[in-house]
Design an enzyme around this catalytic site. Structure first.
Site, PDB file in Angstrom:
ATOM      1  N   LYS A   1       0.818  -1.214   0.000  1.00 41.94           N
ATOM      2  CA  LYS A   1       0.000   0.000   0.000  1.00 41.94           C
ATOM      3  C   LYS A   1       0.857   1.272   0.000  1.00 41.94           C
ATOM      4  O   LYS A   1       0.390   2.327  -0.407  1.00 41.94           O
ATOM      5  CB  LYS A   1      -0.969  -0.017   1.171  1.00 41.94           C
ATOM      6  CG  LYS A   1      -2.027  -1.108   0.987  1.00 41.94           C
ATOM      7  CD  LYS A   1      -3.118  -1.061   2.003  1.00 41.94           C
ATOM      8  CE  LYS A   1      -4.236  -2.032   1.645  1.00 41.94           C
ATOM      9  NZ  LYS A   1      -3.888  -3.441   1.919  1.00 41.94           N
TER      10      LYS A   1
HETATM   11  C1  LIG Z   1      -4.517  -4.540   1.298  1.00 41.95           C
HETATM   12  C2  LIG Z   1      -3.716  -5.776   1.157  1.00 41.95           C
HETATM   13  C3  LIG Z   1      -4.050  -6.776   0.223  1.00 41.95           C
HETATM   14  C4  LIG Z   1      -5.289  -6.700  -0.652  1.00 41.95           C
HETATM   15  O1  LIG Z   1      -5.230  -5.669  -1.587  1.00 41.95           O
HETATM   16  P1  LIG Z   1      -6.538  -5.203  -2.367  1.00 41.95           P
HETATM   17  O2  LIG Z   1      -6.119  -4.048  -3.194  1.00 41.95           O
HETATM   18  O3  LIG Z   1      -7.544  -4.826  -1.295  1.00 41.95           O
HETATM   19  O4  LIG Z   1      -7.008  -6.352  -3.163  1.00 41.95           O
HETATM   20  C5  LIG Z   1      -3.198  -7.866   0.096  1.00 41.95           C
HETATM   21  N1  LIG Z   1      -2.093  -7.998   0.873  1.00 41.95           N
HETATM   22  C6  LIG Z   1      -1.760  -7.064   1.789  1.00 41.95           C
HETATM   23  C7  LIG Z   1      -0.548  -7.282   2.612  1.00 41.95           C
HETATM   24  C8  LIG Z   1      -2.543  -5.917   1.967  1.00 41.95           C
HETATM   25  O5  LIG Z   1      -2.190  -5.005   2.884  1.00 41.95           O
END
Ligand SMILES: *Cc1c(COP(=O)(O)O)cnc(C)c1O
Length: 458
Positions: free
Chosen positions: A108
């Protein structure tokens, strides 16, 4: 490039406005009027670019006139601890694209570092301020906080469920002591926090007075930042066609893959959509059944989701860009909690996606086997992706598995798989010893609203 809503009832807006708007004002999600397609000359030129330069080119296709973009991108990825930003490594006969080299060790950061810089830049240009408000189950909150800490004209309020996020996740938020950062531990669940945030956003006079801004994964800038690393991996491999395995919750990261697939025709084969036991999207891809179930807690908590907030974007394309039809279907889903697709549509979906729902046992076994056989340590989210890749791969087509978090963020799950805790990178060493600041509040909208009124910019 102008942006329209999946529900068709807004006047097209520019990229800058789309970033500030988050959710479209008609309740839909924003999308570019036309998805860009890269020409062969651009692709040939991109091959030799370093990550920030590639990011400027790719994001530039979506951003239109934004002279500061190069500087903003440069600044966003200077905080990553790897010179390649998102390095591609070989693990056995698969590839792993490491997306966890940012300040909070999860993918993220790739989007939220840029979004923080974009917000600051756009606010400075307009002479304004904003108060960011969001609820988190763990990763989004810390990435958003690290994206805007210390910024002028921005305060951030993040609600997390008191003592229900992992100790490391909590400390990654509460040890950020910049004066514009406000952590609120809500005495309740993540859903309670989410409901409070929703209620406050629905108070329009309050929202306007405090210029509340959202950072959740429906913001278009987050998607577009994530398109870049798909392109980066395709160019690094230089294979005829590549599949990607993507651990999925809100359909955000994998939707970025869909946009990349449209950007580079013929270069991305199938997107392997990996879920944990919260298998809503698996059921959609394999059976055309998009129906809400109850959320189950798993070892990959950032994917414990039963409504995928970015799904509507894909639905719009599945509906042949018919916004009225998309609006009707989303209203139907809001009323009934389910959508059903016939075999013809499922066949169409399966041109784009393959899918697997990965059990808890399989997740642990994948972490253990990958470590034993290749000396490579996966976090549980990345392990879900790798397990799905092993199941859905096709002969002769290389698969890139997105590694979405560093294993040290999920120490307990990793310890269960390999019998010891992973080594912590510098960002987490001694984190328990650092001073922390956090406000504990009851799960009560009024209490949170009062807190924001007291500490918000206005
Ligand atoms: C948020 C997250 C996901 C999922 O991502 P999306 O965009 O919601 O599909 C997968 N792995 C980790 C470690 C995350 O923080």
């Amino acid at each position: 490039m102008r942006y329209i809503s999946t529900r068709g009832r807004i006047e097209p807006v520019e990229f800058q406005e789309a970033v500030m708007m988050g959710l479209a004002t008609d309740g839909g999600l924003l999308l570019p009027q036309r998805l860009p397609v890269a020409d062969a000359a651009s692709v040939a030129r991109w091959r030799s670019l370093a990550y920030p330069d590639l990011a400027r080119e790719v994001i530039g296709l979506f951003a239109g006139d934004l002279p500061a973009l190069g500087a903003l991108v440069e600044q966003s990825y200077a905080t990553f601890d790897h010179p390649e930003v998102t390095p591609l490594v070989e693990v056995g006969d698969l590839y792993v694209l490491e997306l966890f080299h940012g300040p909070t060790l999860a993918f993220k950061d790739v989007a939220l570092q840029l979004l923080g810089n974009l917000f600051e830049h756009l606010l400075a240009a307009r002479g304004g301020f904003m108060n960011i408000l969001g609820a988190t189950s763990g990763d989004t909150g810390s990435a958003a906080i690290h994206g805007v800490r210390g910024r002028e004209g921005i305060n951030i309020f993040i609600l997390h469920p008191h003592k229900r996020v992992s100790p490391v996740q909590e400390l990654q938020m509460t040890t950020v002591l910049d004066r514009n950062v406000f952590n609120i531990a809500v005495q309740g669940t993540f859903d309670d926090g989410q409901a409070i945030v929703k209620a406050i956003f629905n108070d329009i006079p309050f929202k306007e007075r405090y210029r509340l801004g959202a950072i959740n994964s429906i913001n278009w800038a987050r998607i577009v930042a994530q398109v870049v690393y798909y392109v980066y991996a395709v160019l690094r491999l230089d294979a005829h066609e590549v599949d990607f395995a993507v651990p999925t919750g809100n359909f955000g990261d994998i939707f970025a893959g869909y946009v990349a697939r449209r950007l580079l025709p013929g270069r991305i084969g199938r997107l392997i959509l990996a879920t944990n036991t919260n298998d809503l999207l698996f059921r959609f891809v394999t059976r055309g059944d998009y129906s809400k179930g109850a959320v189950v807690a798993t070892l990959s908590p950032s994917m414990d989701i039963q409504v995928a907030s970015n799904f509507e974007r894909y639905l719009y394309y599945l509906n042949g860009e018919d916004a009225e039809r998309t609006r009707a279907m989303m209203e139907d889903f809001a009323a009934t909690g389910r959508l059903a697709f016939d075999a013809g549509v499922v066949a169409q979906v399966q041109q784009d996606f393959a899918s697997r729902a990965v059990s808890e046992e399989e997740t642990i076994a994948t972490i253990a086997a990958t470590y034993k056989e290749h000396g490579y340590l996966l976090d549980p989210h990345s392990a879900v992706g790798l397990a799905a890749a092993q199941h859905c791969r096709r002969p002769g087509v290389p698969v890139v598995c997105l590694a979405t978090a560093h294993p040290a963020k999920f120490e307990a799950a990793v310890a269960r798989a390999i019998g010891r805790r992973p080594e912590r990178p510098p960002a987490l060493r001694d984190i328990e010893k650092r001073p922390a600041r956090c406000e504990i509040l009851p799960a009560d909208t009024e209490a949170v609203r009062r807190y924001i009124a007291r500490h918000g910019l206005q």
